[in-house]
Design an enzyme around this catalytic site. Structure first.
Site, PDB file in Angstrom:
ATOM      1  N   CYS A  73       0.875  -1.174   0.000  1.00 45.73           N
ATOM      2  CA  CYS A  73       0.000   0.000   0.000  1.00 45.73           C
ATOM      3  C   CYS A  73       0.912   1.225   0.000  1.00 45.73           C
ATOM      4  O   CYS A  73       2.087   1.111  -0.361  1.00 45.73           O
ATOM      5  CB  CYS A  73      -1.009  -0.042   1.158  1.00 45.73           C
ATOM      6  SG  CYS A  73      -0.330   0.091   2.819  1.00 45.73           S
ATOM      7  N   HIS A 106      13.217 -16.071  12.548  1.00 46.96           N
ATOM      8  CA  HIS A 106      12.907 -16.118  13.989  1.00 46.96           C
ATOM      9  C   HIS A 106      11.404 -16.194  14.272  1.00 46.96           C
ATOM     10  O   HIS A 106      11.003 -16.805  15.254  1.00 46.96           O
ATOM     11  CB  HIS A 106      13.456 -14.877  14.696  1.00 46.96           C
ATOM     12  CG  HIS A 106      14.952 -14.851  14.786  1.00 46.96           C
ATOM     13  ND1 HIS A 106      15.630 -14.028  15.655  1.00 46.96           N
ATOM     14  CD2 HIS A 106      15.907 -15.533  14.106  1.00 46.96           C
ATOM     15  CE1 HIS A 106      16.931 -14.209  15.520  1.00 46.96           C
ATOM     16  NE2 HIS A 106      17.133 -15.111  14.569  1.00 46.96           N
TER      17      HIS A 106
HETATM   18  C1  RB5 Z   1      -3.986   5.212   0.416  1.00 46.34           C
HETATM   19  O1  RB5 Z   1      -3.976   6.550   0.020  1.00 46.34           O
HETATM   20  C2  RB5 Z   1      -3.096   4.977   1.624  1.00 46.34           C
HETATM   21  O2  RB5 Z   1      -3.664   5.550   2.747  1.00 46.34           O
HETATM   22  C3  RB5 Z   1      -2.858   3.492   1.789  1.00 46.34           C
HETATM   23  O3  RB5 Z   1      -2.288   2.982   0.637  1.00 46.34           O
HETATM   24  C4  RB5 Z   1      -1.904   3.088   2.894  1.00 46.34           C
HETATM   25  O4  RB5 Z   1      -0.755   3.866   2.885  1.00 46.34           O
HETATM   26  C5  RB5 Z   1      -2.437   2.949   4.230  1.00 46.34           C
HETATM   27  O5  RB5 Z   1      -1.716   2.602   5.167  1.00 46.34           O
END
Ligand code: RB5
Length: 167
Positions: A73, A106
């Site tokens: 993400c 681990h």
């Molecule tokens: C998306 O904009 C972002 O908030 C997501 O990808 C992530 O970083 C959340 O932890």
């Protein structure tokens, strides 16, 4: 779960819009050496939500359809928080090489979370390979800690919260 001799490690990838392009690059780079399952996103959608991709990755790992999961993400944080809600998942954000392999050796980490807004493609590739090539050491002290971790998860699932006597 380990791949049988000669077969490729099965790895499931997922990413929201924050990790979409890094996932695309990673899966292209790794597909020769690993069996890749990609649960999406299949296109860049700026409004998609990371939990929608984390859960299928986690379920694929827990069910044994893949041995390892990688979730990307923006920061890796949201992915990691959600992944660790799924029983059987041991996820961590590792943006350094030591943690990427030591977390497996681990702690038997089975999901690696990456933040595409934090690290570049080359480091991400090296981290992913370090994670995928590492194996749980099986040493007594690591097994003991692993068992304690499982006991805490079991206790929480049974409604007893995270606290377990003697842990
Ligand atoms: C998306 O904009 C972002 O908030 C997501 O990808 C992530 O970083 C959340 O932890």
């Amino acid at each position: 779960m380990r791949p049988s001799e000669g077969s490729k490690l099965r790895v499931v990838f997922g990413a929201d819009h924050g990790g979409f392009y890094l996932k695309k690059e990673m899966t292209a780079r790794l597909k020769g050496n690993y069996e890749i399952l990609d649960i999406g996103a299949v296109s860049f959608e700026p409004d998609d939500d990371y939990p929608d991709f984390v859960v299928p990755v986690a379920e694929t790992v827990v069910s044994g359809r893949a041995q390892r999961g990688i979730i990307i993400c923006g920061s890796g944080v949201g992915a990691c928080i959600v992944a660790n809600k799924i029983p059987g998942i041991r996820a961590a954000i590792c943006h350094d090489m030591y943690s990427a392999h030591q977390g497996v050796e681990h702690d038997d980490m089975n999901v690696l979370c990456l933040g595409a807004r934090v690290i570049g493609t080359e480091l991400a590739t090296e981290l992913v390979i370090a994670f995928l090539e590492a194996r749980f050491s099986g040493e007594e002290r690591h097994r003991r800690r692993f068992e304690k971790t499982l006991a805490i998860e079991k206790q929480a699932l049974s409604g007893g919260g995270g606290k377990k006597e003697g842990v």
